[in-house]
Design an enzyme around this catalytic site. Structure first.
Site: not given
Ligand code: FEO
Length: 395
Positions: A23, A79, A81, A83, A145, A164, A192, A225
């Protein structure tokens, strides 16, 4: 290295050993991270999530170890984001007609990030998509999230891809939970949760109950992840249930910054008070400590004691971020206390106590200010404050 999870189901992600900040620089990742992507070979060749943008070419090479990326029919984007979606533009150049599956909110994040005329298919909880021998079942998971977050369940192989949720920023040479050090694994899973998921704990409780009530025959949980939960996969679901309740341990965290050691001496006297009551605790000098590790420790603890000298009628700049984090993360079931030295005016303790009030964290004891270097009497007051915090921790 591409890893086969089940027949015709592959991990095709990327291991980022060198990642130390995530982030931007908001979150520390001392053990690196992985961007997990999953390839399912069926009548419709399906990909679940991609990887972070800088690894797009490496990701395409991974896919090529299994299949020509042009053959991909469906890309599930759990999701938005970057990544997880960052390699989409590169991937979609190979398979421009693929269907990109998104949640209702996911269409906003994917359109907003990439501004591309991709063929989006919007799904909701309970929707199913046949891909041949197997089906995908979609479960929206808003605010776990992001508003767009979604879980995807693969029938037949019974693998849950929760993005996530249940993940860890944890790099090892292995892909599965039963192959790694359990203390490290749970430390990273908790780091996390504490730093990212905590504000949404009420929703986590509901979602976990909903997930368990579905009675899906989950054989593996494959997050986006870290390592995959193949041994007793529901262990991390149960752990999320526990974490979401935010029941603290009977321990304390004392964190401070100091200019000329006066506030440090006060912190150590508070520590003496806690120790005299046998309360486990840790001291952190904020200026040289990892903020995210401290937040994880605060998450676990009943008491958080914060100290700062007064600077510019407030706290030191190293203390301000953690006060904002306390507010943003919305930790529950804590008690607080404040302390600090001052020279010409004493505002720091009031500033910290105001933040505790804003965070709805009740005070375990009235804060202590010490003028210049603390006297023996000041240090005795700090020891007594430690004892009062200990009482609150034990109550
Ligand atoms: Fe919310 Fe792993 O990105």
């Amino acid at each position: 290295m591409v890893t086969e999870l089940a027949k015709d189901v592959y991990w095709v992600g990327v291991v980022d050993w060198g990642l130390r900040h995530f982030h931007g620089h908001e979150l520390s990742t001392p053990r690196g991270s992985t961007y997990n992507s999953y390839l399912i070979l069926d009548e419709k060749v399906t990909l679940v999530d991609t990887v972070w943008t800088p690894f797009a070419d490496e990701f395409i090479d991974n896919l090529r170890q299994v299949i020509d990326p042009a053959k991909i029919d469906v890309v599930v984007t759990n999701h938005g984001e970057v990544d997880h979606s960052g390699a989409l533009p590169t991937l979609m150049r190979y398979c421009p007609n693929a269907t990109v599956v998104v949640s209702r909110k996911g269409q906003d994040s994917i359109k907003g990030h990439y501004h591309q005329p991709w063929n989006l298919k919007v799904v909701q909880t309970g929707d199913r998509m046949g891909i041949g021998r197997r089906e995908l079942l979609f479960i929206e998971a808003p605010m776990i999230h992001w508003p767009d977050s979604m879980f995807t369940f693969l029938t037949g192989d019974n693998i849950l891809f929760p993005n996530d949720a249940f993940g860890q920023h944890y790099t090892t040479e292995f892909r599965f939970n039963d192959q790694v050090n359990q203390d490290e694994l749970y430390t990273e899973a908790l780091r996390y949760y504490a730093n990212i998921i905590t504000p949404f704990s009420a929703l986590v409780s509901k979602k976990v109950q909903e997930l368990l009530a579905m009675n899906l025959p989950i054989q593996m949980i494959a997050p986006s992840h870290g390592v995959l939960w193949r041994k007793d996969p529901l262990q991390i679901v149960r752990k999320y249930q526990e974490w979401a309740a935010q029941v603290p341990e009977k321990r304390a965290i004392v964190l401070y910054d100091t200019m000329w050691q006066a506030t440090r001496k006060m912190a150590e006297a508070i520590s003496d008070g806690l120790l005299s009551q046998n309360v486990p605790h840790k001291l952190y000098h904020m200026a040289i400590s990892d903020r995210n590790e401290i937040l994880m420790e605060i998450f676990k603890a009943k008491a958080v004691v914060i100290g700062s000298p007064t600077l510019n009628r407030s706290v030191l700049p190293t203390i301000a971020p953690i006060l904002e984090d306390l507010k943003g993360l919305g930790f529950k079931n804590k008690v607080g206390a404040a302390f600090g030295s001052y020279g010409w005016s004493a505002e720091s303790v009031k500033v910290i106590e105001k933040h505790f009030a804003d965070c709805k964290i009740p005070l375990a004891a009235e804060g202590i200010s010490a003028n210049w270097q603390p006297t023996a009497e000041d240090l005795e007051r700090c020891r007594r404050l430690g004892c009062k915090v200990a009482e609150a921790v034990k109550s």
